[in-house]
Design a protein around this motif. Structure first.
Motif, mmCIF file in Angstrom:
data_model
loop_
_atom_site.group_PDB
_atom_site.id
_atom_site.type_symbol
_atom_site.label_atom_id
_atom_site.label_comp_id
_atom_site.label_asym_id
_atom_site.label_seq_id
_atom_site.Cartn_x
_atom_site.Cartn_y
_atom_site.Cartn_z
ATOM 1 N N THR A 43 -1.785 73.803 54.687
ATOM 2 C CA THR A 43 -2.201 73.998 53.302
ATOM 3 C C THR A 43 -3.645 73.556 53.104
ATOM 4 O OG1 THR A 43 0.077 73.543 52.634
ATOM 5 C CG2 THR A 43 -1.577 73.561 50.894
ATOM 6 N N ILE A 70 -6.748 75.960 51.860
ATOM 7 C CA ILE A 70 -7.560 75.593 50.693
ATOM 8 C C ILE A 70 -9.035 75.575 51.079
ATOM 9 C CG2 ILE A 70 -8.136 73.726 49.093
ATOM 10 C CD1 ILE A 70 -5.125 72.993 49.133
ATOM 11 N N ILE A 74 -1.291 79.765 48.046
ATOM 12 C CA ILE A 74 -2.530 79.157 47.561
ATOM 13 C C ILE A 74 -2.997 79.881 46.301
ATOM 14 C CG2 ILE A 74 -4.909 78.577 48.129
ATOM 15 C CD1 ILE A 74 -2.887 77.059 49.807
#
Length: 308
Positions: free
Chosen positions: A139, A143, A175
């Protein structure tokens, strides 16, 4: 590998093709930081223990059209330089990304001066921010690439600890949405919303009782994901868990976001108490004695029926 190393490595990769990126740091000590500094010394600025000045330098670079990332320990990058952040990227709407490392009680046993239990509230209050809290390395990487592709005024809250990978793994569509749901939602289930390290405690609860709980990883809390209320609107109730003090924490953000969509579910906030933490004993111990153990979160679910 730590979230900060994953994030910084993506910036280093981008520097191979784009020398318009500048990385400012108020800290040393990260392996990926050393690599970036050695490979691209012209694009790395060490500003010393002076976060306010670092934000002013970042503002100047951004005004010259540079892609700017600033990196420091969470308690100092957030509260110490908040006025410069407001007056720079905030008021001038500049695409500066703040990489904040060691959120919550991440710097365990360093005392309340090194804990970052108010940063979430502070940066939600700054106009124009996009606030991310990744729960694992994948993640964090996604990002980083999102911000590299579309620079914006961002506050990225990275954990100091090495966190397990989430399964199924986060993908780009998560996201973009700003959240990821684990499990089905129905009128008999309680939805637990969290992010970062605390999300893994919540995920463990979900995996132990999947018929009772659904889990949401809140990847982006601001701008608030509008799709979330529609995705969980038939649940029994909601518990919001985060490693912050009560005022302006994740539950406040969730309630405000839902109310703007005319969705008013039963919500219980599970967070740190209204006090400064002085005890030692490690992060997990500090979480346990301050009401954020797995058993504490499970016990909170028994109170959903009493919420009116």
């Amino acid at each position: 590998m730590l979230q900060r190393d994953i994030f910084i490595k993506e910036i280093t990769k981008s520097l191979e093709k784009n020398k318009n990126i500048y990385f400012l740091s108020a800290d040393f000590g990260a392996a990926a930081l050393d690599e970036l500094r050695e490979k691209y010394p012209e694009n790395f600025l060490h500003c010393g223990i002076s976060e306010q000045a670092m934000m002013d330098v970042a503002t100047g670079l951004a005004l010259e059209g540079k892609k700017v990332f600033v990196y420091a320990m969470a308690p100092f990058l957030s509260l110490r330089s908040i006025e410069q952040t407001k007056c720079g990227p905030g008021l001038m709407n500049l695409p500066i990304c703040l990489i904040s490392v060691g959120i919550g009680l991440g710097y365990a046993d360093s005392g309340p001066t090194h804990y970052s239990t108010e940063d979430f509230a502070c940066f939600n209050a700054i106009i124009g921010t996009t606030v991310y809290t990744p729960s694992d390395n994948i993640t964090a990487k996604l990002i980083a690439n999102t911000i590299l592709d579309e620079p914006k005024f961002s506050y990225v809250r990275l954990d100091r600890d090495s966190l397990p990978l989430v399964n199924p793994e986060t993908i780009n569509s998560d996201i973009k949405k700003g959240f990821k749901i684990f499990g089905d939602v129905d009128e008999n289930k309680i939805v637990i919303i969290s992010h970062g390290k605390m999300f893994h405690k919540c995920l463990e609860i979900f995996k132990s009782e999947p018929k009772k709980f659904t889990c949401v990883d809140m990847i982006r809390s601001k701008p608030f994901p509008k799709e979330l209320s529609k995705s969980i609107n038939n649940c029994k109730g909601i518990i919001v868990v985060d490693e912050q003090s009560p005022s302006g924490n994740l539950s406040s953000c969730v309630f405000q976001g839902f109310s703007s969509e005319n969705y008013f579910p039963k919500i219980i906030s599970k967070c740190l108490p209204e006090k400064y933490v002085f005890e030692n004993g490690g992060r997990d111990y500090l979480l346990d004695i301050n009401g954020l153990s797995i058993n504490d979160i499970k016990e909170t679910s028994t109170r959903i029926n009493n919420v009116k």
